[in-house]
Design a protein around this motif. Structure first.
Motif, PDB file in Angstrom:
ATOM      1  N   ASN A   1     -16.778  -2.753  -1.032  1.00 26.01           N
ATOM      2  CA  ASN A   1     -18.060  -2.047  -1.132  1.00 26.01           C
ATOM      3  C   ASN A   1     -19.197  -3.032  -1.409  1.00 26.01           C
ATOM      4  OD1 ASN A   1     -16.961   0.463  -0.658  1.00 26.01           O
ATOM      5  ND2 ASN A   1     -16.849   1.048  -2.820  1.00 26.01           N
ATOM      6  N   ARG A   2     -18.939  -3.988  -2.287  1.00 27.76           N
ATOM      7  CA  ARG A   2     -19.980  -4.989  -2.585  1.00 27.76           C
ATOM      8  C   ARG A   2     -20.308  -5.812  -1.345  1.00 27.76           C
ATOM      9  NH1 ARG A   2     -16.547  -5.645  -7.177  1.00 27.76           N
ATOM     10  NH2 ARG A   2     -17.399  -4.598  -9.020  1.00 27.76           N
ATOM     11  N   ALA A   3     -19.291  -6.130  -0.568  1.00 31.17           N
ATOM     12  CA  ALA A   3     -19.532  -6.896   0.657  1.00 31.17           C
ATOM     13  C   ALA A   3     -20.399  -6.109   1.639  1.00 31.17           C
ATOM     14  CB  ALA A   3     -18.203  -7.271   1.307  1.00 31.17           C
ATOM     15  N   ARG A   4     -20.301  -4.786   1.597  1.00 25.26           N
ATOM     16  CA  ARG A   4     -21.133  -3.927   2.450  1.00 25.26           C
ATOM     17  C   ARG A   4     -22.473  -3.607   1.800  1.00 25.26           C
ATOM     18  NH1 ARG A   4     -18.244   1.350   3.120  1.00 25.26           N
ATOM     19  NH2 ARG A   4     -20.080   1.802   4.381  1.00 25.26           N
ATOM     20  N   ASN A   5     -22.663  -4.070   0.556  1.00 28.35           N
ATOM     21  CA  ASN A   5     -23.883  -3.798  -0.210  1.00 28.35           C
ATOM     22  C   ASN A   5     -24.051  -2.303  -0.468  1.00 28.35           C
ATOM     23  OD1 ASN A   5     -26.178  -4.787  -1.616  1.00 28.35           O
ATOM     24  ND2 ASN A   5     -27.508  -4.103   0.057  1.00 28.35           N
ATOM     25  N   VAL A   6     -22.930  -1.626  -0.767  1.00 32.91           N
ATOM     26  CA  VAL A   6     -22.976  -0.206  -1.100  1.00 32.91           C
ATOM     27  C   VAL A   6     -22.213   0.020  -2.399  1.00 32.91           C
ATOM     28  CG1 VAL A   6     -23.134   0.521   1.312  1.00 32.91           C
ATOM     29  CG2 VAL A   6     -20.877   0.325   0.225  1.00 32.91           C
ATOM     30  N   VAL A   7     -22.445   1.171  -2.997  1.00 33.82           N
ATOM     31  CA  VAL A   7     -21.717   1.576  -4.200  1.00 33.82           C
ATOM     32  C   VAL A   7     -21.330   3.037  -4.039  1.00 33.82           C
ATOM     33  CG1 VAL A   7     -23.874   2.142  -5.393  1.00 33.82           C
ATOM     34  CG2 VAL A   7     -21.770   1.779  -6.717  1.00 33.82           C
ATOM     35  N   ASN A   8     -20.081   3.360  -4.357  1.00 32.67           N
ATOM     36  CA  ASN A   8     -19.600   4.732  -4.248  1.00 32.67           C
ATOM     37  C   ASN A   8     -19.769   5.433  -5.596  1.00 32.67           C
ATOM     38  OD1 ASN A   8     -16.547   6.470  -4.270  1.00 32.67           O
ATOM     39  ND2 ASN A   8     -18.244   7.005  -2.933  1.00 32.67           N
ATOM     40  N   LYS A   9     -20.448   6.558  -5.590  1.00 37.28           N
ATOM     41  CA  LYS A   9     -20.686   7.331  -6.793  1.00 37.28           C
ATOM     42  C   LYS A   9     -19.976   8.678  -6.680  1.00 37.28           C
ATOM     43  CE  LYS A   9     -23.366   4.531  -9.126  1.00 37.28           C
ATOM     44  NZ  LYS A   9     -22.936   4.000 -10.453  1.00 37.28           N
ATOM     45  N   VAL A  10     -19.242   9.011  -7.728  1.00 35.15           N
ATOM     46  CA  VAL A  10     -18.487  10.256  -7.777  1.00 35.15           C
ATOM     47  C   VAL A  10     -18.944  11.046  -9.004  1.00 35.15           C
ATOM     48  CG1 VAL A  10     -16.195  11.277  -7.968  1.00 35.15           C
ATOM     49  CG2 VAL A  10     -16.515   9.187  -6.636  1.00 35.15           C
ATOM     50  N   PHE A  11     -19.258  12.331  -8.794  1.00 29.97           N
ATOM     51  CA  PHE A  11     -19.755  13.169  -9.887  1.00 29.97           C
ATOM     52  C   PHE A  11     -18.990  14.488  -9.930  1.00 29.97           C
ATOM     53  CE2 PHE A  11     -23.273  10.722  -8.103  1.00 29.97           C
ATOM     54  CZ  PHE A  11     -23.756  10.052  -9.222  1.00 29.97           C
ATOM     55  N   GLY A  12     -18.977  15.091 -11.113  1.00 23.47           N
ATOM     56  CA  GLY A  12     -18.511  16.469 -11.254  1.00 23.47           C
ATOM     57  C   GLY A  12     -17.079  16.710 -10.836  1.00 23.47           C
ATOM     58  N   THR A  13     -16.182  15.775 -11.126  1.00 26.14           N
ATOM     59  CA  THR A  13     -14.778  15.988 -10.775  1.00 26.14           C
ATOM     60  C   THR A  13     -14.225  17.164 -11.577  1.00 26.14           C
ATOM     61  OG1 THR A  13     -14.509  13.619 -10.340  1.00 26.14           O
ATOM     62  CG2 THR A  13     -12.508  14.918 -10.651  1.00 26.14           C
ATOM     63  N   ARG A  14     -13.633  18.117 -10.872  1.00 27.76           N
ATOM     64  CA  ARG A  14     -13.127  19.318 -11.546  1.00 27.76           C
ATOM     65  C   ARG A  14     -11.807  19.740 -10.926  1.00 27.76           C
ATOM     66  NH1 ARG A  14     -13.931  25.067 -11.206  1.00 27.76           N
ATOM     67  NH2 ARG A  14     -15.228  24.798  -9.358  1.00 27.76           N
ATOM     68  N   LEU A  15     -10.770  19.824 -11.732  1.00 29.48           N
ATOM     69  CA  LEU A  15      -9.468  20.266 -11.256  1.00 29.48           C
ATOM     70  C   LEU A  15      -9.511  21.758 -10.954  1.00 29.48           C
ATOM     71  CD1 LEU A  15      -6.425  19.592 -10.781  1.00 29.48           C
ATOM     72  CD2 LEU A  15      -6.048  20.295 -13.150  1.00 29.48           C
ATOM     73  N   LEU A  16      -9.121  22.129  -9.747  1.00 30.72           N
ATOM     74  CA  LEU A  16      -9.095  23.525  -9.347  1.00 30.72           C
ATOM     75  C   LEU A  16      -7.703  24.126  -9.439  1.00 30.72           C
ATOM     76  CD1 LEU A  16     -11.343  23.236  -6.165  1.00 30.72           C
ATOM     77  CD2 LEU A  16     -12.047  23.861  -8.488  1.00 30.72           C
ATOM     78  N   GLN A  17      -6.717  23.321  -9.122  1.00 23.72           N
ATOM     79  CA  GLN A  17      -5.348  23.814  -9.097  1.00 23.72           C
ATOM     80  C   GLN A  17      -4.392  22.632  -9.150  1.00 23.72           C
ATOM     81  OE1 GLN A  17      -4.493  26.965  -6.224  1.00 23.72           O
ATOM     82  NE2 GLN A  17      -2.598  25.933  -5.648  1.00 23.72           N
ATOM     83  N   GLY A  18      -3.278  22.799  -9.815  1.00 30.86           N
ATOM     84  CA  GLY A  18      -2.314  21.709  -9.877  1.00 30.86           C
ATOM     85  C   GLY A  18      -0.957  22.196 -10.317  1.00 30.86           C
ATOM     86  N   ASP A  19       0.085  21.496  -9.884  1.00 32.19           N
ATOM     87  CA  ASP A  19       1.425  21.805 -10.361  1.00 32.19           C
ATOM     88  C   ASP A  19       2.315  20.576 -10.221  1.00 32.19           C
ATOM     89  OD1 ASP A  19       2.494  23.847  -7.508  1.00 32.19           O
ATOM     90  OD2 ASP A  19       1.500  21.911  -7.622  1.00 32.19           O
ATOM     91  N   LEU A  20       3.449  20.642 -10.856  1.00 32.32           N
ATOM     92  CA  LEU A  20       4.374  19.520 -10.922  1.00 32.32           C
ATOM     93  C   LEU A  20       5.275  19.498  -9.703  1.00 32.32           C
ATOM     94  CD1 LEU A  20       5.539  17.189 -12.727  1.00 32.32           C
ATOM     95  CD2 LEU A  20       7.152  18.901 -13.606  1.00 32.32           C
TER      96      LEU A  20
END
Length: 318
Positions: free
Chosen positions: A235-254
């Motif tokens: 990402n740095r080589a491309r001169n970009v930065v990835n931003k992630v917001f509001g991660t929320r688990l909706l459903q999950g199981d083992l």
């Protein structure tokens, strides 16, 4: 129509298919800038080269690893990456018949492709006997394929309730985080463990978004951190930065939980939402992604040394 004209038609058809699929591939790749890069990376101990069982959250198969430090044969229970399960053409003792049937089918397709009809590709079997033989073989192949597909679906259904028993599926909850696994599993996963998995999901996304390598080292294995570091460097080589917001688990199981020596493992399917966007480092302008939340379904594997804390050891796409 001459052979040259047919060849040109084939080339045009291939070009049309590529023109439709390439933009789609580009869109998919640009939407996978989140942690892990939308690929399957990491290790699952001795089960690295075996897919985790399907679950209610991820009913399909998890993809094999694109990146892993584990080498085939490095563990007594680890073999070479398994080919597709069973199947008529892969079954021992059937390769000769399968090859013969494939030859007939291939010849028939070539006959259609070059204008000779379905059975024009087999000059030596143009008689009525050859026609009957080909039709008979096709019927046999179709029946065997259907039988194999039914057995495969039955196996998948068994896995869906499998690793943790029917109780795990019955207690599954939608829209409120993880379902609680069965106590009959080889390794008991408690509510506190599910809370740790959900917490790690958010903490790892936040550390990734902040490019905090030191923080990632406390949340994931050195192998996973090495992949994250490589992706952040790209990402740095491309001169970009990835931003992630509001991660929320909706459903999950083992999917499954097990123990190897002094290390516990748990593979969990998670469907979660997040805002995933890539920005230009200089201007802050949007390069990829959007402000709209997107949903992702992945299988995350966590490991825990005896008496230690859970940390991420693998991410697999579904």
């Amino acid at each position: 129509m001459t052979f040259t004209q047919r060849a040109r038609g084939i080339v045009k058809a291939i070009a049309l298919v590529l023109s439709l699929t390439v933009p789609t591939m580009l869109v998919i790749s640009s939407a996978d800038a989140r942690v892990g890069g939308g690929s399957s990376s990491g290790s699952r101990g001795s089960r690295t080269f075996s897919a985790p069982p399907s679950t209610s959250t991820a009913p399909g198969s998890a993809q094999p690893f694109n990146r892993t430090y584990t080498q085939p044969g490095s563990s007594p229970n680890v073999g070479a990456p398994a080919p597709a399960r069973g199947g008529f053409f892969n079954s021992p003792g059937r390769s000769m018949l399968g090859g013969l049937a494939a030859g007939f089918l291939g010849a028939g397709l070539l006959g259609m492709l070059f204008g000779g009809g379905m059975f024009g590709g087999l000059g030596g079997l143009s008689s009525i006997i050859g026609l009957i033989l080909q039709i008979g073989l096709i019927v046999i192949v179709v029946r065997l394929a259907m039988s194999w597909w039914q057995r495969r679906n039955q196996t998948a259904s068994a896995y869906a309730g499998g690793a943790n028993g029917p109780a795990a599926q019955q207690s599954f909850r939608t829209g409120s985080g993880f379902g609680i696994g069965s106590t009959a599993a080889p390794l008991e996963i408690l509510p506190a463990d599910y809370e740790a998995f959900e917490r790690l999901l958010g903490d790892i996304q936040d550390a990734w978004s902040n490019e905090d390598i030191a923080r990632l080292h406390t949340l994931a294995t050195p192998e996973m951190v090495s992949y994250f570091t490589k992706d952040l460097d790209a990402n740095r080589a491309r001169n970009v930065v990835n931003k992630v917001f509001g991660t929320r688990l909706l459903q999950g199981d083992l999917a499954e939980a097990w123990r190897e020596g002094e290390t516990d493992y748990a593979s969990v399917a998670m469907r979660y939402s997040l805002i995933d966007k890539t920005l230009d480092r200089s201007t802050g302008g949007l390069v990829e992604g959007s402000e709209a939340p997107t949903e992702v379904t992945e299988v995350w594997t966590f490991l825990r040394p005896r008496g230690g804390n859970w940390e991420l050891s693998a991410i697999q796409q579904t």
